[in-house]
Design an enzyme around this catalytic site. Structure first.
Site, PDB file in Angstrom:
ATOM      1  N   SER A  46      35.169 139.861 -85.249  1.00 17.03           N
ATOM      2  CA  SER A  46      35.538 141.131 -84.606  1.00 17.03           C
ATOM      3  C   SER A  46      36.712 141.709 -85.382  1.00 17.03           C
ATOM      4  O   SER A  46      37.435 140.971 -86.064  1.00 17.03           O
ATOM      5  CB  SER A  46      35.884 140.919 -83.132  1.00 17.03           C
ATOM      6  OG  SER A  46      36.841 139.893 -82.994  1.00 17.03           O
ATOM      7  N   HIS A  63      38.842 136.867 -85.278  1.00 17.88           N
ATOM      8  CA  HIS A  63      39.217 138.255 -84.979  1.00 17.88           C
ATOM      9  C   HIS A  63      40.201 138.699 -86.069  1.00 17.88           C
ATOM     10  O   HIS A  63      41.256 138.075 -86.230  1.00 17.88           O
ATOM     11  CB  HIS A  63      39.892 138.309 -83.603  1.00 17.88           C
ATOM     12  CG  HIS A  63      40.333 139.668 -83.166  1.00 17.88           C
ATOM     13  ND1 HIS A  63      39.471 140.605 -82.638  1.00 17.88           N
ATOM     14  CD2 HIS A  63      41.560 140.260 -83.170  1.00 17.88           C
ATOM     15  CE1 HIS A  63      40.143 141.708 -82.327  1.00 17.88           C
ATOM     16  NE2 HIS A  63      41.420 141.525 -82.653  1.00 17.88           N
ATOM     17  N   PHE A 115      56.821 142.341 -89.761  1.00 19.37           N
ATOM     18  CA  PHE A 115      55.955 142.184 -88.599  1.00 19.37           C
ATOM     19  C   PHE A 115      56.140 140.834 -87.948  1.00 19.37           C
ATOM     20  O   PHE A 115      56.208 140.707 -86.737  1.00 19.37           O
ATOM     21  CB  PHE A 115      54.513 142.232 -89.121  1.00 19.37           C
ATOM     22  CG  PHE A 115      53.723 143.364 -88.605  1.00 19.37           C
ATOM     23  CD1 PHE A 115      54.031 144.652 -88.988  1.00 19.37           C
ATOM     24  CD2 PHE A 115      52.663 143.139 -87.748  1.00 19.37           C
ATOM     25  CE1 PHE A 115      53.286 145.703 -88.524  1.00 19.37           C
ATOM     26  CE2 PHE A 115      51.913 144.192 -87.279  1.00 19.37           C
ATOM     27  CZ  PHE A 115      52.221 145.467 -87.667  1.00 19.37           C
TER      28      PHE A 115
END
Ligand code: FAD
Length: 274
Positions: free
Chosen positions: A6, A256, A206
Site C-alpha cells: 500500500s 506500507h 523527520f
C-alpha cells in the site's frame, strides 16, 4: 511482488503539486497496491485537501484510505465527517490521535486514538475497516515501552482491523513488537511502514520529530555522502531493500510505503523485491 503493498500520500498544497501527484499515482498504480492512503493534518487543517485527494483516488478505480485524526475534534464534527467519508465511498480509515501544532490548546472530546476507534465503531458499525498506528521503537510521548504497547493493544481491541507502523530501520524492533503485542492478545496484522531513503537532511529532520531511530552507521554514511544525491539514493535502495527482505522473510503480512509523493524510490524498491 507477491506480498500486498500500500502507498501513502500527503495532500498537495498547490495545483502544480496536485498535477505532479496525479502522475506519481499513475506510475505507482502499475505496482497494483491493495490501497492508497492520504494523510490528514491534525486539527483538520488539511481536511479539504485530504478528502479531495481521496476522491481522486477512488475515481481512478483504486481503493483509498483516509487518515483521520481526532485531537481537538468534537463528537459532532467527527460524526459529520464520517457521514461525508461514507458518502464518498471510503471503506478504510487510518484512525489517529494526531499532534496539534504548538499554539493550539488541547481541547476536543477525544484524548487518544482508542477513543476515536471506539467512537467510529459505535457510530458506523462495520462500515469502515480501521487501521491504527503502531510504534516498534516506542511513541515519543509514551510513559514507558510497556504502557505504549498496552495502549496499542487497547486501541486494537476498541475495534481496529489492522495496524501500520511508524517507519524504522531496525527489523529486530519490529519483530519484538509483533511478538510482544501477540502476547497481549493482539491478533491483527502489524504492517511495517517503509520510508525509502532519498535525502539525508529530510530524513534526519523527520526522524528527530517522530522518534524514529536512524542507526548510527546509516546516519554517518548519509552525512558522509554530503550533496552526492546519486550515492545517497543507491545506498538508500540497498539498505531499505535489505530491511524489506528481512521483514518479508520474517513473516510481515504486507508493506506500507511512505512515498512522500514521489514514485521513483518506492517503485525501485518494490521492483527489486519482486
Ligand atoms: P495514540 O494511540 O492515542 O497514542 C498517543 C500517545 O498516547 C502514545 O504515547 C500512547 O502511548 C499514549 N496513550 C494512548 N492511550 C493512552 C491511555 N489510555 N493512557 C495513557 N497514555 C495513552 N499524524 C497526523 O497528524 N496525520 C496523519 O495522517 C498521520 N498518519 C500517521 C500514519 C501512521 C501509520 C503513523 C504511524 C503515524 C501517523 N501520524 C499522523 C502521526 C500520529 O498522529 C502521531 O504519532 C501522534 O503523536 C500519535 O497518534 P496515535 O494515533 O498513534 O495516538
Amino acid at each position: 511482488m507477491k506480498l500486498p503493498v500500500s502507498f501513502e500520500f500527503f495532500p498537495p498544497k498547490t495545483p502544480e503539486g496536485a498535477d505532479k501527484l496525479r502522475a506519481v499515482r499513475q506510475q505507482l498504480y502499475a505496482l497494483k497496491p491493495e490501497f492508497c492512503s492520504v494523510t490528514y493534518g491534525a486539527g483538520g487543517s488539511t481536511q479539504e485537501g485530504t478528502f479531495a485527494t481521496v476522491n481522486e483516488i477512488i475515481a481512478e478505480g483504486v481503493a483509498a484510505a483516509s487518515h483521520f485524526s481526532c485531537i481537538g475534534a468534537t463528537k459532532d464534527s467527527v460524526r459529520s465527517q464520517l457521514v461525508t467519508l461514507k458518502g464518498m465511498g471510503v471503506k478504510r480509515l487510518v484512525a489517529l490521535r494526531g499532534d496539534l501544532p504548538s499554539g493550539y490548546g488541547a481541547g476536543g472530546e477525544f484524548h487518544y486514538a482508542s477513543d476515536l476507534v471506539a467512537f467510529i465503531r459505535a457510530e458506523t458499525g462495520d462500515d469502515f475497516a480501521i487501521e491504527v498506528a503502531a510504534y516498534p521503537e516506542v511513541h515519543p510521548q509514551a510513559k514507558s515501552p510497556e504502557a505504549d504497547l498496552q495502549a496499542f493493544a487497547t486501541k486494537v481491541k476498541a475495534g481496529a482491523n489492522s495496524s501500520i507502523t511508524q517507519y524504522f530501520y531496525n527489523s529486530d524492533a519490529y519483530f519484538r513488537f509483533v511478538d510482544d503485542a501477540h502476547k497481549l492478545g493482539v491478533d491483527v496484522p502489524v504492517v511495517p511502514g517503509i520510508m525509502p531513503i532519498t535525502s539525508s537532511s529530510q530524513l534526519l529532520r523527520f526522524s528527530d520529530a517522530c522518534g524514529a531511530e536512524i542507526p548510527r552507521w546509516i546516519r554517518l554514511r548519509l552525512q558522509a555522502y554530503g550533496d552526492d544525491v546519486a550515492s545517497i539514493k543507491a545506498f538508500g535502495l540497498e539498505v531499505v531493500s535489505g530491511l524489506c527482505e528481512r521483514l518479508i522473510a520474517g513473516g510481515a503480512p504486507s508493506l506500507h510505503f511512505y512515498t512522500m509523493n514521489q514514485s521513483a524510490a518506492t517503485s525501485a524498491l518494490v521492483q527489486r523485491l519482486a
